[in-house]
Write a protein that holds these residues in place. Structure first.
Motif: not given
Length: 334
Positions: A83-93
């Motif tokens: 459902v999202n165009p970006f990976p969840q690693e972006v949250t921590a970044a």
């Protein structure tokens, strides 16, 4: 008062004893507004904001001695559905960027005069996919609610709230749909850039998730559909209310985090201002349903508490006007 985090039912049951607005202080502030050197009502919403702050601070001439900004971050199992165009690693970044002072919210808090704290909630342990089962069990939801409450500085004059979490516009849409009804497409928007098949998928998973968890209590829906950051925001709102601290909510996702509280009793959000109307589709409809009028409408949809930080500056202007202006008698007019 102390909030009861022993169970979701116990927490909900204890919310009837939270402090209320001080009507006498609000009336005194309104009387002062009538005496200031200006035509009545000429400063519009600024006058209303000053009176609002007076009621919650219990002082005819309220002040902001300290402002706290809380940004909660979480990751979501629903991202497995694409459902999202970006990976969840972006949250921590982005959490690292917040802590390094490099994000938009850092600059806005610096200008608005807010002390910022970022609370990352088990980023390496996303919630579960709410189309397959509850996103959080009761213990997990209570822990996130408690962490949100404990993050609040009870000496603050005002609290602004924001969030970060890849996938959380889907979570927010699900909370809005689950609590406020309507159709999934009423609440699902582009988020961080969902278009085409991704946007269609978002609508499908929100529809399916809400259908799966229909019939739960408002806090039950927060656990079943929400994320840790949404629960933390709700906990912070309740802790602020217990301490009589006015709250500035950010946009679509932050407001959606409080919808379950509104469903228990709209007055639970009586101490909350909505900072701005997000450009994210569904926020205007949400605010209409909740009877909340935003302070600003700047076409923003960033999250992070960015709109709330900008609106904090407006609130400071309102209180400076209310406290610093001369009355007609002081100015020798009339």
């Amino acid at each position: 008062m102390k909030l009861d985090f022993s169970s979701l039912d116990a927490l909900a049951a204890g919310l009837t004893d939270l402090p209320a607005i001080d009507h006498k202080a609000a009336e005194a502030a309104q009387a002062r507004q009538a005496e200031l050197t200006k035509p009545p009502g000429s400063l519009g919403r600024l006058e209303e904001l000053a009176i609002f702050m007076a009621g919650w601070q219990g002082a005819a001439r309220p002040r902001i001695d300290g402002a706290q900004a809380l940004v909660f971050a979480g990751n979501h199992g629903i991202c497995a559905q694409g459902v999202n165009p970006f990976p969840q690693e972006v949250t921590a970044a982005m959490v690292a960027n917040f802590n390094a002072g490099g994000a938009a919210i850092n600059q806005l808090c610096r200008v608005a005069g807010a002390e910022m704290l970022v609370v990352a909630l088990d980023l390496d342990r996303p919630t579960r996919d709410f189309t397959q089962g509850p996103a959080m069990d009761e213990a997990e939801a209570l822990d996130a609610l408690r962490q949100g409450a404990e993050a609040v500085d009870t000496n603050a004059s005002v609290l602004i709230l924001g969030e970060m979490g890849i996938g959380n516009s889907t979570v927010a849409a699900a909370l809005a749909h689950g609590v406020l009804g309507g159709k999934a497409e009423d609440w699902v928007g582009r988020g961080t850039g969902a278009v085409g098949d991704v946007l269609t998928k978002k609508r499908d998973v929100v529809r399916d998730g809400v259908a799966r968890h229909a019939g739960l209590s408002p806090l039950g829906l927060l656990a079943a559909l929400g994320g840790r950051e949404q629960a933390a925001i709700a906990g912070a709102v309740l802790a602020a209310r217990a301490a009589r601290i006015p709250v500035m909510l950010d946009g679509f996702i932050c407001t959606a985090s409080t919808v379950p509280l509104w469903a228990i009793d709209p007055e639970l959000l009586g101490h909350c201002l909505v900072a701005h109307r997000s450009a994210e589709g569904g926020h205007a409809k949400m605010l209409e349903a909740m009877g909340k009028r935003p302070i600003l409408d700047l076409g923003m949809a960033l999250g992070e508490g960015s709109g709330a930080a900008v609106a904090l500056s407006v609130l400071r202007h309102a209180l400076a006007m209310h406290d610093g202006m001369a009355t007609f008698s002081e100015a020798g007019i009339g």
